[in-house]
Design a protein around this motif. Structure first.
Motif, short mmCIF file in Angstrom:
data_model
loop_
_atom_site.label_atom_id
_atom_site.label_comp_id
_atom_site.label_asym_id
_atom_site.label_seq_id
_atom_site.Cartn_x
_atom_site.Cartn_y
_atom_site.Cartn_z
N GLU A 20 0.84 -1.20 0.00
CA GLU A 20 0.00 0.00 0.00
C GLU A 20 0.87 1.25 0.00
O GLU A 20 1.68 1.45 0.91
CB GLU A 20 -0.91 0.00 1.22
N HIS A 21 0.67 2.07 -1.02
CA HIS A 21 1.41 3.34 -1.12
C HIS A 21 0.45 4.48 -0.78
O HIS A 21 -0.66 4.55 -1.30
CB HIS A 21 1.96 3.51 -2.53
N ILE A 22 0.89 5.37 0.09
CA ILE A 22 0.05 6.48 0.56
C ILE A 22 0.45 7.76 -0.15
O ILE A 22 1.64 8.08 -0.26
CB ILE A 22 0.22 6.65 2.08
N GLU A 23 -0.54 8.53 -0.62
CA GLU A 23 -0.23 9.80 -1.28
C GLU A 23 -1.42 10.75 -1.16
O GLU A 23 -2.48 10.39 -0.65
CB GLU A 23 0.12 9.57 -2.76
N ASP A 24 -1.25 11.98 -1.67
CA ASP A 24 -2.31 12.99 -1.75
C ASP A 24 -2.92 13.35 -0.39
O ASP A 24 -4.14 13.50 -0.25
CB ASP A 24 -3.45 12.52 -2.68
N LEU A 25 -2.10 13.50 0.66
CA LEU A 25 -2.63 13.88 1.98
C LEU A 25 -3.21 15.29 1.93
O LEU A 25 -2.57 16.22 1.44
CB LEU A 25 -1.50 13.89 3.01
N LYS A 26 -4.41 15.43 2.46
CA LYS A 26 -5.02 16.76 2.58
C LYS A 26 -5.70 16.87 3.94
O LYS A 26 -6.59 16.07 4.27
CB LYS A 26 -6.06 16.99 1.48
N ILE A 27 -5.29 17.85 4.72
CA ILE A 27 -5.86 18.05 6.04
C ILE A 27 -7.01 19.04 5.93
O ILE A 27 -7.00 19.92 5.07
CB ILE A 27 -4.77 18.53 7.02
N SER A 28 -8.00 18.90 6.82
CA SER A 28 -9.13 19.83 6.79
C SER A 28 -8.72 21.17 7.35
O SER A 28 -7.73 21.29 8.08
CB SER A 28 -10.31 19.26 7.59
N VAL A 34 -8.13 14.18 8.07
CA VAL A 34 -7.24 14.11 6.92
C VAL A 34 -7.83 13.10 5.94
O VAL A 34 -8.40 12.08 6.35
CB VAL A 34 -5.80 13.69 7.34
N TYR A 36 -6.82 10.98 2.27
CA TYR A 36 -5.65 10.61 1.48
C TYR A 36 -5.97 9.45 0.55
O TYR A 36 -7.08 8.92 0.58
CB TYR A 36 -4.47 10.27 2.41
N VAL A 38 -4.80 5.67 -1.09
CA VAL A 38 -3.99 4.46 -0.96
C VAL A 38 -4.11 3.67 -2.26
O VAL A 38 -5.22 3.45 -2.76
CB VAL A 38 -4.46 3.59 0.22
N TRP A 53 -9.14 7.25 1.62
CA TRP A 53 -9.18 6.92 3.04
C TRP A 53 -9.32 8.23 3.82
O TRP A 53 -8.99 9.30 3.31
CB TRP A 53 -7.89 6.22 3.47
N SER A 126 -7.15 18.87 -12.81
CA SER A 126 -6.96 19.27 -11.42
C SER A 126 -8.07 20.25 -11.05
O SER A 126 -8.74 20.80 -11.93
CB SER A 126 -5.59 19.92 -11.22
N TYR A 127 -8.26 20.47 -9.76
CA TYR A 127 -9.33 21.35 -9.31
C TYR A 127 -8.94 21.98 -7.99
O TYR A 127 -8.01 21.52 -7.32
CB TYR A 127 -10.64 20.55 -9.14
#
Lengths: 195, 262
Positions: A20-28, A34, A36, A38, A53, A126-127
């Motif tokens: 599992e690779h984790i990417e695109d983290l975005k916090i509120s 958060v 993201y 997977v 997730w 993108s947006y």
């Protein structure tokens, strides 16, 4: 002597490819959540697939899967004034161009709403939702349709005249519900509510 | 749906201004990798679709990040120490919003480089991820470009790559990052931390348990080491090999990477 390490087995290439690779983290904006993405470290099926997730930032082991991972769901972000998650996905044309969707964190897949209404030759690259939450701006790309199942032949740096990427805007305060099945209202306190 | 920019050029990326009334966007003549190494135009359009001619700016090459539009005016972004060079350490730059103004190198690029930048969403503040040798830190800048380090990763784990941070209305800095450790055999997972102005924070909460299968596997050994190059430059590296193996009897693959700018 039998040790815990003795019971362990070497890592296989298949396990590495499927890790599992984790990417695109975005916090509120309030820091409470958060979202993201997977995905397998390497492509496993016919098309790239990834799942959204989410987790509560102040609660350990709170991560939970939001979308199935059947399609390529990616680039999530939390709406600045609601609990709605916006994201890109090829869920209506696996392997094709992406559209912009949103969903409720509480209701996950059952609450997915398509925001953009583009045909199969146009996709969202993108947006970004405006800081006040009223608008979403996005870049649209054009892809020539396949002929006999094959991508059309394109000469490098030619034939771009009708295929420029454009910047588009949707006002989220308009009655999107009439078009997309979502209901968005603007309250007197200038807060957007998604139902 | 309304077209804000639909011209004979490709819109490449964009950012909102803090009051949601306008967007700064970049234009490319061609949508290919080669275009990244040629001048890139940046313009401003209001949400009514009116282009602000005074907002036009041209970068020598595609910057290494999106542009952050600050509430008090001006922009910050990442680009090379030598903006027109093909290869140059990535560092922090700013430019005023007035037409024709020049850019200013704010920080980094000599012994470190900046991997990414995030808008904290309040008071013109932003944060950058800085890489220097083994170490990674998150620096926060306020509206007057005063800086403090919000997080400094210790040597026993890595937070390279994915991260995000926000400044809440209560004045706390909340950040999340993908943390992993070859040294202690921890696969990548989401962790969070909290800090306040001028305070060094810690990543304290483990939010996820991805790749739990790794616990059942024979771990790999990771060891950091240092050496001095033939030109006297101090270098750092990590050697990886299977547990119980003698690394002196194994073939070696060298993977050069790291900062500044590589």
């Amino acid at each position: 002597m039998s040790t815990l390490h003795d019971a362990k087995t070497p890592i296989t290439p298949e396990e590495l490819a499927g890790a599992e690779h984790i990417e695109d983290l975005k916090i509120s904006k309030d820091g409470a959540n958060v979202v993201y993405v997977v995905r397998p470290a390497h492509k496993l099926g016919e098309h790239v697939a990834s799942a959204l997730w989410s987790a509560e930032t102040f609660r350990e082991e709170s991560a939970q899967q939001v979308t199935s991972g059947t399609y390529r769901d990616y680039s999530p972000s939390l709406h600045p004034t609601s609990s709605r998650v916006f994201f890109l996905s090829d869920r209506e044309d696996a392997g094709g161009l992406s559209q912009l969707f949103s969903l409720s964190l509480e209701k996950s897949e059952s609450s997915v709403v398509r925001i953009t209404d583009l045909d199969k030759e146009h996709g969202v690259v993108s947006y970004s939702v405006s800081p006040n939450g009223y608008f979403v701006a996005f870049i649209v790309e054009v892809k020539k349709p396949k002929k006999d199942g094959k991508d059309p032949i394109v000469v490098w740096r030619e034939q771009e005249q009708d295929a420029y990427t454009t910047l588009q805007l949707i006002d989220l305060r308009t009655p999107l519900g009439l078009r997309y099945g979502a209901f968005i209202i603007l309250t007197s306190s200038d807060t957007i509510i998604f139902l | 749906m309304k077209a804000l920019v639909n011209i004979s050029a490709h819109v490449d990326s964009f950012s909102w201004n803090p009051d949601s009334s306008a967007i700064v966007y970049r234009l490319l003549d061609h949508r290919d990798l080669e275009s990244q190494d040629f001048p890139v135009k940046e313009q401003i359009v209001s949400i009514s679709g009116k282009v602000d001619e005074l907002g036009n700016f041209t970068y020598a090459r595609m910057p290494a990040s999106h542009t952050i539009w600050r509430k008090l005016g001006g922009f910050v972004f990442l680009q090379g120490v030598e903006p027109s060079a093909f290869c140059s350490s990535t560092c922090l730059w700013s430019r005023p919003s007035s037409a024709g103004a020049s850019t200013t190198h704010l920080a980094y690029g000599a012994t470190n480089d900046v991997s990414s930048i995030v808008d904290l969403g309040l008071h013109s503040q932003f944060a950058v991820q800085v890489a220097e040798g083994f170490l990674t830190k998150f620096d926060v800048y306020d509206e007057e470009n005063r800086v403090f380090t919000a997080f400094d990763a210790p040597l026993d784990y890595s937070v390279e790559g994915e991260w995000d941070m926000t400044l809440t209305s209560q004045g706390t800095y909340v950040f999340v990052a993908v943390r992993s450790s070859g040294v202690s055999g921890q696969p990548e997972n989401i962790w969070s931390g909290v800090t306040e102005l001028n305070q060094l924070g810690k990543i304290s909460k483990k939010l996820s348990s991805h790749n739990s299968w790794y616990e059942l596997k024979t771990p790999l050994i990771y060891k950091p080491f240092n050496w001095t190059g033939v030109d006297g430059v101090e270098l750092e590296g990590v050697i990886t090999y299977p547990e119980h193996a003698d690394p002196r009897s194994l073939p070696v693959f060298v993977y050069p990477h790291g900062g500044p700018s590589s």
